[in-house]
Write a protein that holds these residues in place. Structure first.
Motif, PDB file in Angstrom:
ATOM      1  N   HIS A  90       0.880  -7.315  -7.825  1.00  0.00           N
ATOM      2  CA  HIS A  90       0.712  -7.005  -9.247  1.00  0.00           C
ATOM      3  C   HIS A  90       1.791  -6.056  -9.756  1.00  0.00           C
ATOM      4  N   LEU A  91       2.607  -5.512  -8.846  1.00  0.00           N
ATOM      5  CA  LEU A  91       3.689  -4.620  -9.241  1.00  0.00           C
ATOM      6  C   LEU A  91       5.008  -5.366  -9.453  1.00  0.00           C
ATOM      7  N   GLY A  92       5.050  -6.621  -9.046  1.00  0.00           N
ATOM      8  CA  GLY A  92       6.268  -7.410  -9.174  1.00  0.00           C
ATOM      9  C   GLY A  92       6.500  -8.253  -7.935  1.00  0.00           C
ATOM     10  N   GLU A  93       7.637  -8.940  -7.892  1.00  0.00           N
ATOM     11  CA  GLU A  93       7.972  -9.775  -6.739  1.00  0.00           C
ATOM     12  C   GLU A  93       8.102  -8.890  -5.501  1.00  0.00           C
ATOM     13  N   VAL A  94       7.531  -9.361  -4.381  1.00  0.00           N
ATOM     14  CA  VAL A  94       7.458  -8.545  -3.174  1.00  0.00           C
ATOM     15  C   VAL A  94       8.590  -8.904  -2.215  1.00  0.00           C
ATOM     16  N   ALA A  95       9.165  -7.878  -1.613  1.00  0.00           N
ATOM     17  CA  ALA A  95      10.266  -8.064  -0.667  1.00  0.00           C
ATOM     18  C   ALA A  95       9.759  -8.590   0.673  1.00  0.00           C
ATOM     19  N   ASP A  96      10.659  -9.147   1.459  1.00  0.00           N
ATOM     20  CA  ASP A  96      10.351  -9.584   2.820  1.00  0.00           C
ATOM     21  C   ASP A  96      10.509  -8.366   3.733  1.00  0.00           C
ATOM     22  N   ALA A  97       9.426  -7.656   3.950  1.00  0.00           N
ATOM     23  CA  ALA A  97       9.480  -6.405   4.708  1.00  0.00           C
ATOM     24  C   ALA A  97       9.896  -6.624   6.154  1.00  0.00           C
ATOM     25  N   TRP A  98       9.473  -7.744   6.740  1.00  0.00           N
ATOM     26  CA  TRP A  98       9.840  -8.015   8.131  1.00  0.00           C
ATOM     27  C   TRP A  98      11.348  -8.217   8.271  1.00  0.00           C
ATOM     28  N   ALA A  99      11.949  -8.937   7.325  1.00  0.00           N
ATOM     29  CA  ALA A  99      13.394  -9.169   7.378  1.00  0.00           C
ATOM     30  C   ALA A  99      14.150  -7.849   7.222  1.00  0.00           C
ATOM     31  N   LEU A 100      13.683  -6.995   6.325  1.00  0.00           N
ATOM     32  CA  LEU A 100      14.327  -5.694   6.143  1.00  0.00           C
ATOM     33  C   LEU A 100      14.166  -4.819   7.381  1.00  0.00           C
ATOM     34  N   ASP A 101      13.007  -4.923   8.023  1.00  0.00           N
ATOM     35  CA  ASP A 101      12.775  -4.166   9.252  1.00  0.00           C
ATOM     36  C   ASP A 101      13.746  -4.608  10.345  1.00  0.00           C
TER      37      ASP A 101
END
Length: 316
Positions: A285-296
């Motif tokens: 609900h805050l906006g498009e979500v990043a790929d946290a696993w890829a960033l990790d």
């Protein structure tokens, strides 16, 4: 005034009741929509539209909460509510109660109450509904509601900090915290943390998060300094933002997608808790979500490359 107009005028109140009951923006919005559908289908005009709608959304929320509690018992890791950037309902006479009840700490405490206790506390203590209306909403006698209210207040009061910080103190400590975080200043972070500070993450098994609760300024400051110093190397941005009425920040990737939110509990002159929410289901609900696993993975590769470059070169 039409039904649509009456409902829209009360929508902020209904959402605010449901959010405090459920701790979920999406579930609260669904509860508001279900309330509208039931109101639209009524063929008789209620004596009080506000009382009718408040009762309806309370009962819907109780039903949703009962099923949600089963899911939360099986939740992976620590459960936090969905972050709320702005509470749509404002009442100057209840501003202190409204602000306190929407904090993450308060919502976590509310999770310990039974659905009925939670409903009674929200309606009576937060929104100051009269006992007769609360009794009607939860379908219990007034005497039973008074007992539920006493138990709920006792549980909530036991978990609150003894000395709360002023808004100015919260903002000042938060500004220093996020500045030190950007610079990776471990000692600067440590000085801002309370002696019993905790750092907790909520990834829900769907994003990287702390696997355990970190306690104490040394452990928390080292984790923050080590972890976030690398995060900022891959163009993650930190946007200070009030979240659930508390100082916090939204972290975004290089494309502006939401990575996680960090919320600070400030009391007794220091930062009592650092709460990070990275479960993508709670961030949409805050906006498009990043790929946290890829960033990790990107951060880990960056750290490996840096470690490898520092190795001494063997002589032939």
């Amino acid at each position: 005034m039409t039904k649509d107009q009456e409902f829209e005028g009360l929508r902020p109140l209904l959402f605010s009741i449901a959010y405090r009951m459920l701790g979920s923006v999406s579930e609260a919005e669904d509860a508001v929509q279900d309330t509208w559908l039931r109101y639209a289908e009524t063929t008789t005009e209620p004596k009080s539209v506000k009382a009718f709608l408040s009762t309806t959304i309370t009962r819907i929320s109780i039903d949703v909460l009962r099923s949600a509690r089963v899911r939360r018992e099986a939740y992976t890791g620590t459960w936090f509510p969905e972050p709320l950037l702005e509470d749509p309902y404002q009442d100057p006479e209840r501003s202190a109660e409204l602000a306190d009840s929407v904090s993450v700490a308060a919502l976590v405490l509310l999770e310990r109450l039974s659905p009925l206790e939670r409903a009674v506390f929200v309606l009576r203590e937060v929104f100051a509904f009269g006992y007769p209306q609360v009794a009607e909403a939860v379908e219990r006698s007034e005497s039973a509601v008074r007992q539920l209210a006493v138990r709920a207040r006792r549980h909530m009061d036991a978990g609150r900090p003894r000395f709360e910080a002023s808004r100015e103190e919260q903002e000042e400590l938060a500004a220093r915290f996020f500045a030190a975080l950007r610079e990776g200043e471990v000692e600067g972070l440590r000085k801002l943390l309370a002696a019993d500070v905790q750092m907790v993450g909520d990834g829900g098994g769907k994003a990287p998060a702390l696997s355990r609760v970190l306690t104490g300024p040394d452990s928390v400051s080292k984790m923050l300094g080590a972890g976030f110093s690398w995060v900022f190397h891959i163009d993650i941005t930190c946007e200070p933002q009030e979240i659930n009425g508390q100082p916090g920040a939204i972290f975004r990737d290089r494309d502006g997608k939401v990575l996680n939110v960090v919320i600070l509990d400030v009391a007794d002159g220091g930062i009592q808790a650092v709460r990070a929410i990275s479960n993508p289901d709670k961030l949409r609900h805050l906006g498009e979500v990043a790929d946290a696993w890829a960033l990790d993975r990107e951060v880990k590769q960056l750290r490996r490359d840096a470690a490898h470059s520092q190795k001494p070169v063997e002589q032939p």
